[in-house]
Enzyme design. Structure first.
Site, short mmCIF file in Angstrom:
data_model
loop_
_atom_site.label_atom_id
_atom_site.label_comp_id
_atom_site.label_asym_id
_atom_site.label_seq_id
_atom_site.Cartn_x
_atom_site.Cartn_y
_atom_site.Cartn_z
N SER A 22 0.82 -1.22 0.00
CA SER A 22 0.00 0.00 0.00
C SER A 22 0.85 1.26 0.00
O SER A 22 0.31 2.37 -0.09
CB SER A 22 -0.96 0.00 1.19
OG SER A 22 -0.27 -0.21 2.40
N HIS A 156 -39.23 23.08 -13.02
CA HIS A 156 -39.29 22.26 -14.25
C HIS A 156 -38.50 22.90 -15.39
O HIS A 156 -38.83 22.71 -16.55
CB HIS A 156 -40.74 22.04 -14.72
CG HIS A 156 -41.67 21.61 -13.62
ND1 HIS A 156 -41.82 20.31 -13.22
CD2 HIS A 156 -42.46 22.36 -12.79
CE1 HIS A 156 -42.69 20.25 -12.22
NE2 HIS A 156 -43.08 21.48 -11.94
N SER A 277 -12.26 26.60 -27.96
CA SER A 277 -12.33 25.39 -28.78
C SER A 277 -11.18 25.43 -29.78
O SER A 277 -10.83 26.50 -30.29
CB SER A 277 -13.67 25.36 -29.51
OG SER A 277 -13.56 24.57 -30.67
N LYS A 283 -15.93 30.12 -29.52
CA LYS A 283 -16.38 29.47 -28.29
C LYS A 283 -15.61 29.89 -27.04
O LYS A 283 -14.43 30.15 -27.08
CB LYS A 283 -16.25 27.95 -28.44
CG LYS A 283 -17.15 27.39 -29.51
CD LYS A 283 -18.43 26.86 -28.96
CE LYS A 283 -18.19 25.55 -28.38
NZ LYS A 283 -19.21 24.63 -28.22
N GLU A 290 -18.13 22.54 -15.82
CA GLU A 290 -18.42 21.19 -16.31
C GLU A 290 -17.60 20.15 -15.56
O GLU A 290 -18.07 19.05 -15.28
CB GLU A 290 -18.15 21.11 -17.82
CG GLU A 290 -19.17 21.89 -18.62
CD GLU A 290 -18.79 22.04 -20.08
OE1 GLU A 290 -19.67 21.91 -20.92
OE2 GLU A 290 -17.61 22.31 -20.37
N TYR A 317 -9.88 -6.57 12.08
CA TYR A 317 -9.21 -6.09 10.88
C TYR A 317 -9.18 -7.17 9.80
O TYR A 317 -8.94 -8.34 10.08
CB TYR A 317 -7.77 -5.65 11.20
CG TYR A 317 -7.04 -5.16 9.96
CD1 TYR A 317 -7.19 -3.85 9.53
CD2 TYR A 317 -6.24 -6.02 9.21
CE1 TYR A 317 -6.55 -3.40 8.37
CE2 TYR A 317 -5.60 -5.58 8.05
CZ TYR A 317 -5.76 -4.27 7.64
OH TYR A 317 -5.14 -3.83 6.50
N LYS A 325 -8.42 3.55 1.55
CA LYS A 325 -7.67 4.80 1.42
C LYS A 325 -7.78 5.50 0.08
O LYS A 325 -7.99 6.71 0.03
CB LYS A 325 -6.20 4.55 1.74
CG LYS A 325 -6.00 4.31 3.21
CD LYS A 325 -4.61 3.91 3.57
CE LYS A 325 -4.65 3.12 4.85
NZ LYS A 325 -5.31 1.79 4.69
N1 ARG Z 1 -1.43 -1.35 4.91
C1 ARG Z 1 -2.38 -1.81 5.83
C2 ARG Z 1 -3.69 -1.06 5.65
O1 ARG Z 1 -3.69 -0.04 5.05
C3 ARG Z 1 -1.88 -1.59 7.23
C4 ARG Z 1 -2.45 -2.53 8.22
C5 ARG Z 1 -1.90 -3.87 8.01
N2 ARG Z 1 -2.30 -4.78 9.02
C6 ARG Z 1 -2.19 -6.11 8.85
N3 ARG Z 1 -2.57 -6.85 9.83
N4 ARG Z 1 -1.73 -6.62 7.75
O2 ARG Z 1 -4.72 -1.50 6.06
#
Ligand code: ARG
Length: 460
Positions: A22, A156, A277, A283, A290, A317, A325
């Site tokens: 990540s 409308h 344009s 234009k 937009e 988790y 993210k």
């Molecule tokens: N890169 C992971 C995330 O964004 C961090 C957490 C990782 N935790 C794990 N147990 N692998 O979620």
């Protein structure tokens, strides 16, 4: 070096590594990861995992790393580590050797990532609150500049009743006011510290989690470790705030695109927010607007993607959550950029008051006034509505407005209509009649501007 090699006899293959890493996007939380680590080092010193000397050394190294990443954040992205937490730890080992390896005591990447992401979200959301305030101020300034301008109001997309142009401006101030208050609510709820929740069960060290939370500017520590590491409500809430606000901005964009069209000709956008344009030299396209309208779809997409990712995820988790993210990292800056662009469009807009007035006078926008006039003469509203419908039809057949009909023509359809009908049909009278709270009469709009300015001042 990965953070977890001990149990494995071979490393990940390249395709899996790319799939799993990540860092290419969570590098954006480098500052937050370091700041969270500084606070965690303080907590570890308090529970005597770190000596005062070790703590000082670690914090100095973390601060040095902080200024390095601040200088070139994008270099972090391509450093090849699994994620931002691995990156920070590896860089710390480069600086202070084995001591760095003590920092992860009692902490998991699960509480760490939740903390970093909340810190990132808080500061980004705070920037957006400020941007919304500035955009509101720009709308208010335009409302003051165009105080006497009359605009056809639409339902409308047909001309319905005249309104003050400033009333239109203040409608968007209302929407932005709600966007701001929604975002402030979301900030309040997200400002809770998961740090010290460990992987899922809590930390085994007697950390003062409340003090730790306050060190990081959080209002308090989370109350349940399972929830703390798996809760991404704050992401959903921010994306929802972003989506609602983008929906408002897209309506604003659409209004202005229409007002700017050759057909309406109500406004002219400034050169700095339009483009030409490559083929048609005449234009001047409303690209900024937009794009605001277009980018709205992308923000809505991030919102629904997050909802779908979280649906039915078991506690606690799961790696699915790493998908939290990119959507937010894209949506929040997109939202901010759209707010800035909306502000730039309003700042430079020129309103053609003659064109708006002419359009407001056409389209029989004073028909409701005539119906109310008949009510005042004792005719029930339903009946009056029908009579006015007939008069409008007559005016249309002659290509005229209602106020252009002669008294004879009025009286042929309805004998109670007298000379005193003409002042009622004047456009200023239509506006002035809307005296009740929230209406488009000048005193009401002035009051709305005054109220908005005073809340603006008390917020800043
Ligand atoms: N890169 C992971 C995330 O964004 C961090 C957490 C990782 N935790 C794990 N147990 N692998 O979620």
């Amino acid at each position: 070096m990965a953070l977890w090699g001990g149990r494995f006899s071979s490393g990940p293959d390249e395709a899996f590594k790319q799939f799993n890493d990540s860092l290419p996007f969570d590098y954006q939380m480098a500052e937050q990861d370091i700041i969270g680590s500084i606070a965690w080092a303080g907590a570890l010193q308090q529970v005597k995992v770190l000596s005062a000397q070790e703590h000082t050394e670690l914090v100095a190294a973390l601060n040095a790393l902080l200024s390095e990443v601040q200088q070139d954040l994008s270099a972090v992205a391509s450093a090849g580590y699994e994620d931002i937490h691995s990156y920070v730890e590896a860089k710390l080992i480069d600086k202070v050797g084995d001591l760095a390896k003590k920092l992860h005591t009692g902490r998991s990447r699960n509480d760490q990532v939740a903390t970093d992401f909340r810190l990132w979200s808080r500061s980004t959301a705070e920037q957006i609150v400020e941007a919304i305030q500035a955009l509101k101020a720009e709308f208010i300034a335009l409302a003051e500049r165009e105080l006497g301008t009359i605009l056809p109001g639409y339902t409308h997309l047909q001309r319905a009743q005249p309104v003050l142009f400033s009333h239109w401006c203040m409608a968007y101030v209302e929407m932005l006011e709600r966007d701001e208050s929604r975002l402030n609510d979301a900030i309040k709820r997200l400002n809770v510290s998961p740090l010290g929740s460990g992987a899922l069960a809590g930390t085994a060290y007697p950390i003062d989690r409340e003090a730790l939370a306050h060190n990081l500017g959080f209002s308090h520590a989370s109350r349940n470790s399972l929830d703390a590491v798996s809760d991404r409500d704050f992401v959903v809430e921010l994306l929802s705030c972003a989506s609602i606000s983008m929906m408002h901005l897209s309506r604003f964009a659409e209004d202005l695109i229409f007002y700017n069209s050759g057909e309406a000709g109500f406004i002219e956008l400034a050169d700095n927010v339009t483009s030409g344009s490559s083929l048609m030299p005449q234009k001047k396209n409303p690209d900024a607007l937009e794009l605001i309208r277009g980018k709205t779809g992308r923000v809505f997409g991030a919102f629904s993607a997050m909802m779908m990712t979280l649906k039915a995820l078991p506690l606690a988790y799961n790696k699915d959550m790493q998908e939290d993210k990119e959507g937010l990292f894209d949506a929040m800056p997109t939202w901010l950029a759209c707010i800035h662009m909306a502000q730039a469009c309003i700042k430079g807009v020129k309103v053609n008051g003659e064109a708006t007035l002419k359009a407001a006078k056409g389209g029989h926008a004073n028909a409701t006034e005539l119906a109310d006039y008949l009510v005042a003469k004792g005719i029930p509203f339903r009946e009056g509505h029908h009579i006015v419908g007939q008069l409008v039809q007559h005016a249309i057949s002659k290509g005229q407005n209602l106020e252009d009909l002669s008294l004879d023509e009025f009286q042929t359809v309805c004998p109670v209509i007298a000379e005193d009908v003409y002042p009622v049909l004047e456009i200023d009278a239509c506006i002035a009649a809307r005296q009740a709270l929230g209406g488009t009469s000048l005193p009401q709009v002035e009051q709305a501007i005054k109220t908005a300015k005073s809340t603006q001042n008390s917020n800043s």
